[in-house]
Design a protein around this motif. Structure first.
Motif, PDB file in Angstrom:
ATOM      1  N   ARG A 194      20.328  73.443  32.946  1.00 23.11           N
ATOM      2  CA  ARG A 194      20.293  74.424  34.356  1.00 23.11           C
ATOM      3  C   ARG A 194      18.733  74.119  35.209  1.00 23.11           C
ATOM      4  O   ARG A 194      18.639  73.798  35.787  1.00 23.11           O
ATOM      5  N   GLU A 205      19.055  73.559  38.944  1.00 22.69           N
ATOM      6  CA  GLU A 205      18.085  74.173  39.506  1.00 22.69           C
ATOM      7  C   GLU A 205      17.119  73.442  40.366  1.00 22.69           C
ATOM      8  O   GLU A 205      17.266  73.790  41.916  1.00 22.69           O
ATOM      9  N   PRO A 231      24.641  76.335  31.733  1.00 22.84           N
ATOM     10  CA  PRO A 231      25.701  76.282  33.500  1.00 22.84           C
ATOM     11  C   PRO A 231      26.779  76.096  32.928  1.00 22.84           C
ATOM     12  O   PRO A 231      27.455  75.820  32.404  1.00 22.84           O
ATOM     13  N   LEU A 244      25.987  72.618  37.897  1.00 26.65           N
ATOM     14  CA  LEU A 244      26.357  73.111  39.391  1.00 26.65           C
ATOM     15  C   LEU A 244      27.442  72.979  40.495  1.00 26.65           C
ATOM     16  O   LEU A 244      26.628  71.413  41.039  1.00 26.65           O
TER      17      LEU A 244
END
Length: 478
Positions: free
Chosen positions: A348, A352, A150, A155
């Motif tokens: 990541r 997520e 990421p 993010l």
């Protein structure tokens, strides 16, 4: 053995039978073990995985499971006393580094069986969004590219979500591996070894542990029912030369205090005048018991003085180690650089899954359930204290958080009381570790979050009252 038998029990049975097989010999098939022990295929797989982790068996895909070859004898015990010298030897000019995790471990260690946990710091399983977390993680794991690296800052969508409460954009947000990691990064970024760092007194023991491990000197600033006292904060900045103040303006740990509206701007002005930063630990933002909450301190900061910390572990589950640092100006680049050097980035899949969780329609419902559950438990503890220990109940009651701060009678040995309470079947936290310097009075911190509900809380307070009577009786006889 029944279908619901645990993998641990099955692993124990197989472990006891391994002597029947020579090294490299094949064990019965999984299907045979399922039929013999009357368990599910999943239980068999988990049991064999546990034995493989111990090095007792070897699993070969498509071929079966085999007893491992005889392992080499473990090395003899060696003399490691030299390490005491190596770990403490340092230049006399260097600041001392004390790595003491006892205050943190007190809230992480599970209580013995049968002991009611008034010492925990997380929600009980019944209030954790376990199904929603599982579904979010499963969806995240199937997402294309989820195992790719990421952005090191996190993010963008998740950074934007954390930034909304603070009124900042994604560029001012750094995703961290939980609140404790955020605190470690912030202190390392803002204060050089040997420097003083101002902390509320009392305060979160984990902050004291991080500061001391980094070679910093925690300097206490007393709090009252309205939070930190601005007059003493100004004095502490001037006397210590500190450039950092760590605080928890919302439902402070351990007192539960909320920084009064009239003090918020004073704190910012004082820190700015000293050329310093305020680390705002907003750990309890989603642990309110209902009703409006003041905005984060960073949202009212006109100077870029506040470095804001947020975390999702408290309102969700201990293993959702996702948090954020929010800062404006050059300090953000330093925060980012330190985190990259320490750990690269937050995985990541976890980011997520977090984004999926907080964006789902179930998220607001979960927060309402947490508020109701904490409010019910708080009221049950206050009622039990009013009945069993009427002199200890705090006034006013906190409107958020998961604990109460109890002022004990003068002369009470809080450590002896905590030990007596544990013998009586309830775990509590003595107040001494919450003070960076001398404690002005004996206290206990009692948490109501990690309990099954009012009935268990009432019983826990009854046990605590019995322990206190025992300690006071022993003191009077002495």
């Amino acid at each position: 053995m029944n279908d619901d038998s645990s993998a641990a029990a099955l692993a124990g049975s197989l472990r006891r039978e391994l002597h029947r097989f020579s090294g490299g010999e094949k064990l019965p098939s999984n299907r045979t073990l399922v039929e013999r022990f009357g368990v599910s295929p999943v239980t068999v797989s988990r049991a064999l995985a546990a034995l493989a982790a111990e090095g007792l068996v070897v699993t070969r895909p498509g071929a079966g499971t085999y007893r491992a070859s005889e392992r080499a004898a473990l090395p003899q015990t060696v003399d490691t006393s030299w390490q005491q010298v190596a770990l403490t030897a340092q230049d006399p000019e260097d600041p001392p580094r004390v790595v003491d995790a006892s205050g943190v471990l007190a809230t992480l260690a599970p209580p013995p069986p049968g002991v009611i946990a008034f010492s925990g710091g997380y929600l009980p399983p019944g209030l954790q969004p376990e199904r929603a977390l599982g579904a979010a993680l499963a969806r995240a794991a199937r997402r294309p590219g989820v195992w790719e690296r990421p952005p090191v800052e996190g993010l963008a969508e998740l950074r934007g979500w954390f930034g909304r409460d603070a009124g900042v954009g994604p560029a001012q947000v750094l995703i961290t591996a939980g609140g404790q990691a955020a605190l470690t990064t912030a202190l390392r970024a803002l204060a050089p070894p040997g420097a003083a760092v101002l902390v509320e007194s009392p305060t979160y023991p984990g902050a004291l542990a991080v500061a001391r491990a980094a070679g910093l000197r925690p300097v206490p600033v007393p709090v009252d029912a309205d939070g930190v006292r601005p007059d003493l904060l100004a004095d502490a900045f001037a006397a210590s030369g500190a450039r950092v103040f760590f605080c928890q303006p919302l439902f402070q740990n351990p007192t539960g205090a909320v920084l009064a509206a009239g003090r918020r701007r004073q704190v910012l002005d004082i820190a700015h005048a000293a050329g310093g930063f305020v680390i705002e630990d907003d750990f309890a933002r989603r642990l309110g018991h209902g009703g409006p909450l003041p905005p984060p301190l960073v949202a009212d900061d006109p100077y870029g003085t506040v470095v804001h910390m947020a975390s999702l572990s408290k309102p969700t589950a201990p293993s959702l180690r996702v948090g954020a640092l929010i800062a404006r100006g050059a300090v953000m680049e330093r925060l980012r650089a330190i985190q990259v050097v320490d750990s690269f980035f937050v995985p990541r899949p976890l980011q997520e899954a977090t984004l999926d969780l907080v964006g789902a329609p179930a998220w607001p419902r979960h927060l309402r359930a947490v508020a109701a559950g904490l409010r019910e438990r708080r009221d049950a503890m206050l009622a039990a204290l009013a009945s069993e220990l009427p002199g200890l109940a705090p006034d006013p009651a906190p409107a958020g958080g998961y604990h109460l701060w109890l002022r004990l009678p003068d002369g009470t040995d809080e450590v002896a009381l905590a030990a007596a309470a544990l013998r009586a079947g309830v775990a509590v936290a003595p107040g001494r570790p919450y003070f960076p310097a001398e404690s002005p009075a004996p206290h206990l911190r009692v948490s109501f979050a990690d309990t099954t509900g009012p009935e268990e809380i009432t019983e826990g307070v009854r046990r605590l009252a019995s322990a206190l009577a025992q300690v006071i009786g022993a003191n009077s006889r002495g």
